[in-house]
Write an enzyme that holds these catalytic residues in place. Structure first.
Site, PDB file in Angstrom:
ATOM      1  N   GLU A  76       0.638  -1.184  -0.078  1.00 27.21           N
ATOM      2  CA  GLU A  76      -0.074   0.065  -0.189  1.00 27.21           C
ATOM      3  C   GLU A  76       0.912   1.438  -0.075  1.00 27.21           C
ATOM      4  O   GLU A  76       0.467   2.197  -0.782  1.00 27.21           O
ATOM      5  CB  GLU A  76      -1.126  -0.060   1.143  1.00 27.21           C
ATOM      6  CG  GLU A  76      -2.224  -0.790   1.157  1.00 27.21           C
ATOM      7  CD  GLU A  76      -1.871  -2.248   1.054  1.00 27.21           C
ATOM      8  OE1 GLU A  76      -0.934  -2.869   1.608  1.00 27.21           O
ATOM      9  OE2 GLU A  76      -2.708  -3.177   0.808  1.00 27.21           O
ATOM     10  N   HIS A 145     -11.768  -4.311   8.152  1.00 29.42           N
ATOM     11  CA  HIS A 145     -12.493  -4.199   6.992  1.00 29.42           C
ATOM     12  C   HIS A 145     -13.685  -3.066   6.992  1.00 29.42           C
ATOM     13  O   HIS A 145     -14.314  -2.882   6.264  1.00 29.42           O
ATOM     14  CB  HIS A 145     -12.987  -5.319   6.342  1.00 29.42           C
ATOM     15  CG  HIS A 145     -11.856  -6.219   5.752  1.00 29.42           C
ATOM     16  ND1 HIS A 145     -10.920  -6.819   6.501  1.00 29.42           N
ATOM     17  CD2 HIS A 145     -11.589  -6.617   4.470  1.00 29.42           C
ATOM     18  CE1 HIS A 145      -9.909  -7.473   5.656  1.00 29.42           C
ATOM     19  NE2 HIS A 145     -10.196  -7.453   4.544  1.00 29.42           N
TER      20      HIS A 145
END
Ligand SMILES: Cc1ncc(C[n+]2csc(CCOP(=O)(O)OP(=O)(O)O)c2C)c(N)n1
Lengths: 341, 364
Positions: A76, A145
């Site tokens: 990321e 999440h």
């Protein structure tokens, strides 16, 4: 394709109105802009062949090729930083983070570089890029999440933080975000990725950034929200109407920079405000909204400002996620309490 | 059945510590003008460096990281790069910046705390100095990706320290450069120290260059105080990048002769003996000796060069000190392309406050 053929196709397309979900609207906006601006490229994990885990980029590789639709390694920080390098060269990268819970590894790049490139080079280089990330709870996802940590980004100077709440706004705001010459963090409320469909004209028309949208006019109270919580906020407004309470509903949409003007005008009219957000209460954007109103419209207020938010806890696993999320009843109760004062 | 994979990392050195060639020099050495220009640039960087440290000591400049010991690497990079290539520097690349066209005045503005010091009028596309260590490596692969997408035969040179090579940013970036065949040259400037952390406990690998192997890239070690060795390696890596053959990692082994920055005191963690030995390997003196040995350089030329460099630096310092600070509204003026309405009242507030207090320094 020559220019006139392209024009004819655009015209035909412009009249094309499709019933789409929010995630399909994201896809439509990406496709439109990639077709009309060759500098637009997309990158991220699993976005090319697989079309992204939520399918937001499905079909783009087939149309625009691997050169512009790039599967990156699983890193990321690298995704965030590579997009910065691309943007300094005049590309308009749209980088996808699979989930907002994984964007933190890219935080340093976003905060320390994307947000300040224009400033520190006195305008010589800048970062016309979009960081997209699905965020928020309510879809039975595993840990990491489901969070809504949009306030982390809203605090950073030089970033825009944009959150759509419907397919139409996802389409128009994403186009605006890609065309914006500065970095935009575009957070997609995944709980409503497929919750509703709406007709969206695929005509390349952007919506304005930096402005709130008044979704419903009312006189008794202003309900302020963004993202997925708009759904419950609108439902609450319906319920309140049955009780004879007329609620104005404002979708903040760009949480930073914040369009205080629209919020203050509304509160000046209604005299009351309830803020609804899914994120934790402590240091949330709701606190900024409340402080802005208290600072500038204190004398218009007939009651304290109340927030309906998530708790200052780690977002629980899905068995308890409904206990965490603000519900229609919570909003209705908060309004009743404020109106009674 | 067992299969064995073998890898190698070459090491190159052409000049001994006294500037005497071990044997044949690479073809670049035939270009005497280039070598002389390199030496002049090294002396200019060194002069700039000592002057800037003096400015910091007298309160006229902010914290400053010395380039002392890095002049050879920076000069080789600056000379080898094409104008259209992009430099992604770190904070000890003064010698390269000068050759890229960054003015001494801009360099002083930057370290003096003025953002216009990154405006770089003459190399508009080079990336500014990244202060968070190694983050620039990711930008480098992004820039290189843009070149690849557009089919441009341009390359990127990305500099990072030995400490920086421990960071994920570096490893992630060489990994991507390998996977996407990107035109980047990663220069790891191994000066043996990351502030007080010696190379020996920074990383357990025998060399830093071998990290390239894990990314599918060639890794090469050069004596970072040997102008010909560094030049040859950078030239070859750039040729590879321009020719579409992908990225390289070069570990330039040198030594940081000064303190980490003007806020550091290196005597706390390294011995005087070590430093003395490092000075014996100094690359600037080495090149001077080499040029002297070939009859291209003498005491008179040296004296003249020293005087010229001092004059150039003094002039830049004068200009820097005479530059008015930007008005405080500048902090709003480069935040976004157009200032969002939500921030306009904040900008006005600071403009009014500044005016009310009799602020000078340009229009608010
Ligand atoms: C991410 C990050 N961590 C820590 C620092 C503080 N810091 C500045 S320079 C430095 C050492 C870097 O060493 P190296 O990469 O070897 O470069 P050198 O200074 O030796 O040239 C550190 C720890 C920083 N700037 N960024």
């Amino acid at each position: 394709m020559n220019a006139s053929a392209q024009k004819a196709m655009d015209k035909r397309k412009a009249s094309e109105v499709k019933e789409v979900t929010l995630v399909e609207a994201v896809n439509m906006a990406l496709a439109w802009e990639m077709e009309h601006d060759e500098n637009v490229v997309v990158l991220g994990e699993d976005i090319a062949t697989n079309g992204g885990v939520f399918r937001a980029t499905v079909g783009l590789k087939e149309r625009f090729g691997f050169k512009r639709v790039m599967d990156t390694p699983l890193a990321e920080n690298l995704i965030a930083g590579t997009a910065i390098g691309m943007a300094t060269q005049g590309l308009r990268p749209v980088a996808e983070f699979q989930f907002m819970g994984f964007i933190y590894a890219g935080m340093e790049q976003i905060v320390s570089h994307a947000a300040r490139m224009r400033n520190r080079t006195r305008g010589r280089l800048h970062c016309p890029l979009v960081y997209r990330a699905p965020f928020g709870g309510g879809i039975h996802a595993p840990e990491h999440h489901s969070e809504s940590t949009e306030a982390l980004f809203a605090h950073v100077p030089g970033l825009r933080v944009v959150i759509p709440s419907s397919p139409q706004r996802a389409y128009g705001l994403l186009l605006a975000a890609i065309r914006n010459p500065d970095p935009v963090v575009f957070l997609e409320p995944k709980r409503i990725y497929r919750a509703v469909t709406q007709s969206v004209a695929d005509n390349g028309e952007a919506l304005p950034l930096d402005t709130c949208f008044t979704l419903r006019e009312g006189d008794d109270i202003t309900l302020i929200s963004w993202g997925a919580s708009i759904l419950e906020t609108l439902q609450a407004a319906d319920k309140l109407a049955e009780q004879g309470i007329s609620a104005e509903v404002i979708d903040v949409a760009t949480i930073s920079p914040l369009d205080r003007e629209t919020l203050l005008c509304s509160v000046a009219k209604t005299g009351r405000a309830v803020i609804v957000h899914e994120a934790c209460r402590n240091g949330g954007v709701g606190a900024e909204v409340a402080a802005s109103i208290a600072e500038a419209a204190f004398l218009d207020l007939q009651a304290p400002i109340v927030r309906v938010t998530g708790y200052d806890t780690i977002m629980p696993y899905y068995r308890n996620e409904q206990a965490y999320l603000p519900h229609v009843e919570d909003i209705v109760e908060a309004v009743e309490q404020v109106i009674a004062l | 059945m067992k299969q064995r994979h073998e890898f190698h990392v070459d090491s190159t050195r052409y000049l001994d510590d006294h500037g005497k060639p071990f044997g044949d020099l690479p073809p670049q050495a035939r270009d005497v003008e280039r070598t002389l220009a390199a030496y002049r640039n090294m002396v200019l960087s060194r002069t700039f460096d000592s002057k800037t440290i003096a400015l910091q000591r007298t309160g006229k400049c902010g914290t400053y990281p010395s380039v002392l010991g890095h002049e050879v690497v920076g000069t080789a990079i600056g000379q080898s790069m094409a104008k259209t290539d992009v430099l992604v520097p770190y904070y000890r690349d003064q010698a390269a910046h000068i050759l890229r066209g960054v003015s001494l005045k801009e360099m002083l503005l930057y370290w003096g705390g003025d953002e216009r010091g990154s405006a770089w009028e003459n190399c508009r596309e080079d990336l500014p100095i990244a202060v968070p260590i190694a983050t620039q490596c990711c930008h480098a692969v992004g820039v290189a990706s843009a070149f690849r997408i557009r089919g441009e035969h341009r390359a990127v040179v990305c500099c990072v320290g030995d400490g920086g090579s421990s960071k994920g940013d570096f490893l992630e970036s060489i990994n991507l450069a390998g996977a996407w065949h990107l035109p980047v040259v990663f220069m790891v400037i191994n000066n043996q120290w990351a502030i007080s952390t010696p190379r020996s406990i920074q990383c357990g690998a025998e060399t830093i260059a071998q990290k390239a192997i894990g990314a599918g890239l060639p890794g090469h070690i050069v004596d970072g105080n040997d102008y010909f060795a560094v030049t040859e390696a950078v030239d070859q890596a750039l040729e590879r990048a321009h020719g579409g053959k992908g990225a390289s990692v070069i570990e330039a082994v040198t030594y940081r002769l000064g303190d980490h920055t003007t806020a550091d005191d290196a005597t706390r963690y390294r011995s005087a003996d070590e430093l003395k030995k490092a000075w014996e390997r100094d690359g600037v003196k080495r090149l001077q000796n080499y040029l002297h040995g070939c009859g291209h350089w003498g005491a008179d030329q040296e004296k003249q060069l020293q005087a010229e460099c001092r004059e150039r630096v003094d002039k830049a310092v004068e200009e820097y000190l005479a530059t008015e600070p930007e008005p405080p509204t500048a902090m709003f003026d480069y935040l976004f392309e157009t200032l969002p309405a939500a921030l306009q009242d904040q900008r006005e507030r600071i403009a009014n406050k500044y005016r009310a207090r009799g602020g000078q320094g340009g229009a608010v």
